[in-house]
Design an enzyme around this catalytic site. Sequence first.
Site, PDB file in Angstrom:
ATOM      1  N   LYS A 112     -46.545 -48.282 -19.428  1.00 26.84           N
ATOM      2  CA  LYS A 112     -45.499 -48.061 -18.421  1.00 26.84           C
ATOM      3  C   LYS A 112     -45.375 -49.336 -17.594  1.00 26.84           C
ATOM      4  O   LYS A 112     -46.217 -49.650 -16.774  1.00 26.84           O
ATOM      5  CB  LYS A 112     -45.829 -46.894 -17.478  1.00 26.84           C
ATOM      6  CG  LYS A 112     -44.566 -46.502 -16.697  1.00 26.84           C
ATOM      7  CD  LYS A 112     -44.792 -45.953 -15.330  1.00 26.84           C
ATOM      8  CE  LYS A 112     -45.059 -46.943 -14.259  1.00 26.84           C
ATOM      9  NZ  LYS A 112     -43.912 -47.795 -13.851  1.00 26.84           N
ATOM     10  N   GLY A 128     -52.345 -53.848 -10.771  1.00 26.97           N
ATOM     11  CA  GLY A 128     -51.428 -53.645  -9.655  1.00 26.97           C
ATOM     12  C   GLY A 128     -52.194 -53.692  -8.351  1.00 26.97           C
ATOM     13  O   GLY A 128     -53.268 -54.304  -8.270  1.00 26.97           O
ATOM     14  N   GLY A 176     -54.378 -48.588  -7.468  1.00 22.65           N
ATOM     15  CA  GLY A 176     -55.575 -48.491  -8.321  1.00 22.65           C
ATOM     16  C   GLY A 176     -56.468 -47.348  -7.882  1.00 22.65           C
ATOM     17  O   GLY A 176     -56.997 -46.593  -8.715  1.00 22.65           O
ATOM     18  N   GLU A 189     -57.299 -53.845 -12.484  1.00 18.92           N
ATOM     19  CA  GLU A 189     -57.153 -55.242 -12.046  1.00 18.92           C
ATOM     20  C   GLU A 189     -56.296 -55.211 -10.792  1.00 18.92           C
ATOM     21  O   GLU A 189     -55.096 -54.943 -10.868  1.00 18.92           O
ATOM     22  CB  GLU A 189     -56.467 -56.077 -13.138  1.00 18.92           C
ATOM     23  CG  GLU A 189     -57.212 -56.119 -14.457  1.00 18.92           C
ATOM     24  CD  GLU A 189     -58.594 -56.729 -14.335  1.00 18.92           C
ATOM     25  OE1 GLU A 189     -58.811 -57.532 -13.405  1.00 18.92           O
ATOM     26  OE2 GLU A 189     -59.454 -56.385 -15.142  1.00 18.92           O
ATOM     27  N   CYS A 224     -51.721 -62.587  -8.509  1.00 17.55           N
ATOM     28  CA  CYS A 224     -52.908 -61.908  -7.979  1.00 17.55           C
ATOM     29  C   CYS A 224     -53.977 -62.896  -7.555  1.00 17.55           C
ATOM     30  O   CYS A 224     -54.658 -62.687  -6.569  1.00 17.55           O
ATOM     31  CB  CYS A 224     -53.453 -60.922  -9.004  1.00 17.55           C
ATOM     32  SG  CYS A 224     -53.831 -61.692 -10.578  1.00 17.55           S
ATOM     33  N   GLU A 253     -53.399 -58.981   1.741  1.00 18.24           N
ATOM     34  CA  GLU A 253     -52.741 -59.648   0.616  1.00 18.24           C
ATOM     35  C   GLU A 253     -51.246 -59.719   0.932  1.00 18.24           C
ATOM     36  O   GLU A 253     -50.620 -58.705   1.209  1.00 18.24           O
ATOM     37  CB  GLU A 253     -52.953 -58.871  -0.689  1.00 18.24           C
ATOM     38  CG  GLU A 253     -52.346 -59.593  -1.869  1.00 18.24           C
ATOM     39  CD  GLU A 253     -52.477 -58.837  -3.197  1.00 18.24           C
ATOM     40  OE1 GLU A 253     -52.193 -57.638  -3.229  1.00 18.24           O
ATOM     41  OE2 GLU A 253     -52.851 -59.488  -4.194  1.00 18.24           O
TER      42      GLU A 253
HETATM   43  P1  NAD Z   1     -48.141 -51.541  -7.608  1.00 19.78           P
HETATM   44  O1  NAD Z   1     -49.545 -51.060  -7.456  1.00 19.78           O
HETATM   45  O2  NAD Z   1     -47.139 -51.147  -6.594  1.00 19.78           O
HETATM   46  O3  NAD Z   1     -47.537 -51.061  -9.005  1.00 19.78           O
HETATM   47  C1  NAD Z   1     -48.134 -51.383 -10.234  1.00 19.78           C
HETATM   48  C2  NAD Z   1     -47.722 -50.366 -11.284  1.00 19.78           C
HETATM   49  O4  NAD Z   1     -48.276 -49.093 -10.944  1.00 19.78           O
HETATM   50  C3  NAD Z   1     -46.219 -50.152 -11.425  1.00 19.78           C
HETATM   51  O5  NAD Z   1     -45.908 -49.998 -12.793  1.00 19.78           O
HETATM   52  C4  NAD Z   1     -45.987 -48.850 -10.659  1.00 19.78           C
HETATM   53  O6  NAD Z   1     -44.866 -48.140 -11.108  1.00 19.78           O
HETATM   54  C5  NAD Z   1     -47.253 -48.093 -10.996  1.00 19.78           C
HETATM   55  N1  NAD Z   1     -47.636 -47.019 -10.056  1.00 19.78           N
HETATM   56  C6  NAD Z   1     -47.373 -46.943  -8.722  1.00 19.78           C
HETATM   57  N2  NAD Z   1     -47.892 -45.806  -8.217  1.00 19.78           N
HETATM   58  C7  NAD Z   1     -48.499 -45.149  -9.252  1.00 19.78           C
HETATM   59  C8  NAD Z   1     -49.221 -43.924  -9.352  1.00 19.78           C
HETATM   60  N3  NAD Z   1     -49.445 -43.140  -8.296  1.00 19.78           N
HETATM   61  N4  NAD Z   1     -49.701 -43.561 -10.570  1.00 19.78           N
HETATM   62  C9  NAD Z   1     -49.526 -44.349 -11.645  1.00 19.78           C
HETATM   63  N5  NAD Z   1     -48.832 -45.515 -11.607  1.00 19.78           N
HETATM   64  C10 NAD Z   1     -48.341 -45.921 -10.429  1.00 19.78           C
HETATM   65  O7  NAD Z   1     -48.258 -53.118  -7.756  1.00 19.78           O
HETATM   66  P2  NAD Z   1     -47.067 -54.177  -7.869  1.00 19.78           P
HETATM   67  O8  NAD Z   1     -46.457 -54.311  -6.509  1.00 19.78           O
HETATM   68  O9  NAD Z   1     -46.212 -53.866  -9.035  1.00 19.78           O
HETATM   69  O10 NAD Z   1     -47.873 -55.528  -8.220  1.00 19.78           O
HETATM   70  C11 NAD Z   1     -48.442 -56.348  -7.264  1.00 19.78           C
HETATM   71  C12 NAD Z   1     -49.939 -56.076  -7.149  1.00 19.78           C
HETATM   72  O11 NAD Z   1     -50.544 -56.273  -8.429  1.00 19.78           O
HETATM   73  C13 NAD Z   1     -50.651 -57.043  -6.226  1.00 19.78           C
HETATM   74  O12 NAD Z   1     -51.556 -56.333  -5.419  1.00 19.78           O
HETATM   75  C14 NAD Z   1     -51.397 -57.960  -7.190  1.00 19.78           C
HETATM   76  O13 NAD Z   1     -52.534 -58.585  -6.656  1.00 19.78           O
HETATM   77  C15 NAD Z   1     -51.730 -57.056  -8.305  1.00 19.78           C
HETATM   78  N6  NAD Z   1     -51.993 -57.795  -9.540  1.00 19.78           N
HETATM   79  C16 NAD Z   1     -53.293 -57.925  -9.954  1.00 19.78           C
HETATM   80  C17 NAD Z   1     -53.588 -58.659 -11.109  1.00 19.78           C
HETATM   81  C18 NAD Z   1     -55.017 -58.828 -11.580  1.00 19.78           C
HETATM   82  O14 NAD Z   1     -55.228 -59.303 -12.699  1.00 19.78           O
HETATM   83  N7  NAD Z   1     -56.005 -58.470 -10.770  1.00 19.78           N
HETATM   84  C19 NAD Z   1     -52.541 -59.247 -11.837  1.00 19.78           C
HETATM   85  C20 NAD Z   1     -51.224 -59.093 -11.385  1.00 19.78           C
HETATM   86  C21 NAD Z   1     -50.971 -58.355 -10.230  1.00 19.78           C
END
Ligand code: NAD
Length: 494
Positions: free
Chosen positions: A185, A238, A243, A261, A296, A395
Amino acid sequence: MTMADFDPDSVEIPCGHFIGGKLVREDGPTISVRRPSDNRIYAELPIGDAAVVDHAVQNAGKAQETSGWATQPPRERARAMKRWADLIDAEVESLGRLEALGSTRPIMQAIAVDVASTAEGLRFFAEYADKLGGEVAATRSDNLGLVVSEPYGVVGAITPWNFPLSMASWKAGPALAAGNAIVIKPSEMTPFSTVRFAQLAIEAGIPAGIVNVVQGTGAVTGDALVRHPLIGKISFTGSTRTGAAIMAASAASGVKPVTLELGGKSPQLVFADAQSLAKTAERAAASILGNAGQVCVAGSRLIVQRQARDEMIERLLDLFAAPRPGPTWSSATTFSPIISTPQADRIDDIVRRSMASGASALTGGRRLSAIQDGAFYEPTILSDVSVETPAVREEIFGPVLTVQSFEDEEEGLALADHPDYGLAAGVHTADINKALRAVRRLKAGTVWVNRYGRTLDFILPTGGYKRSGVGKDLGRQAVEANLRHKSVLIDFAA
Ligand code: NAD
């Protein structure tokens, strides 16, 4: 206008879910998808409900059990994955356009970095397919004890918006090499390049149903995927907040293992004896201005020894003036838009709160005036900050660098340690002993010494300490996380 420039209205959008090798579009609720570069709606994305997710996961489970993907000679699996990588390379330009159109990645970077590393990442994992083994355990001599590794069946993956294609390959590569099927997804803000990525898997000869994509919001589609009973394992990238929600949902719906992650607030520790302050400043600037800080592992906290502070700031001010903002479809653009207007407002809110608590902006500190209605943020350096300043603590996911200074090693290392995050850290010094002491002390999943940022060395796993995550992407560890282990004891006593 160069060859790479493109007309954003001419890009074909594979709009729908991708299930069982087919693009699926059903009537039902949708969400408008906007182009970050000009804030225009360019597609209506279906929101997959629990029934759509069930259809995808059941289909994936059947394909994994019956298509021969997991049971064929593993070199065949490797060959198919390498063909997939070759097709991605062959489509580098059109895939780059699809990635650039909907995300914050300027076309030149999408082509040279994102698509290229997506293909290369798949090759790296393909090579694991026939190198996985188990163990022979120490048992009594008329018994044979084996530890056999097996795929989970169907793995669920949820990806963020910042690097849609490479995140999909980091999840699909190890899952498929280990013999699993996957249901991905993508973020609802950048959903389409992942569909083309999955279509190319099937065109490469990977059986239909092994790579699937379900579209929709996190709360509806993502949650249904995490909770589906046939999902054996969840891999998520994310924010830390999401997470944690996924970990809880996974615990409540079958104690499924999770790889998470998550977010970061990574320090760049610069000692006065760094080999070249000019190069160090370039690395520091690139690490926070690349993708406008929406990375990230962005090196968002500069922690510089007092004697080097003025020179570093002077050099950084020059470098922060250089990026060229613009739409992602122009080859002249070197500075990315922010993914959405609410996210640009969020960045601005953290900067405002930081200034209200005493921080001062050495440069930037505001929204950039709109370019074609896109949301952009000025490259920003904040000084006069402390560990309590919001910009140091939270962040930001934007082009905002905070600067703190220190007198001695002990103070520098103490400042580098963040109470919540531990994703990555940089250390810059010509003194090997000092560098190694820092490597030992820094509580981060990755430490870069005299460099900053990832290479194509996919063998190095990536993941966080503290609230930056659980488990690893990349490396052997990512493949192992897609396998479960069965102990077998065979008694052959006469
Ligand atoms: P986000 O957590 O808002 O969303 C990430 C994904 O999770 C999306 O596909 C979203 O639709 C889904 N999601 C949201 N709520 C959910 C739920 N309750 N259940 C299941 N899925 C759900 O993150 P974002 O804003 O898309 O991305 C930015 C974040 O990602 C930053 O915090 C960044 O640090 C992190 N990130 C981490 C890495 C890593 O390798 N550690 C890499 C890239 C991004």
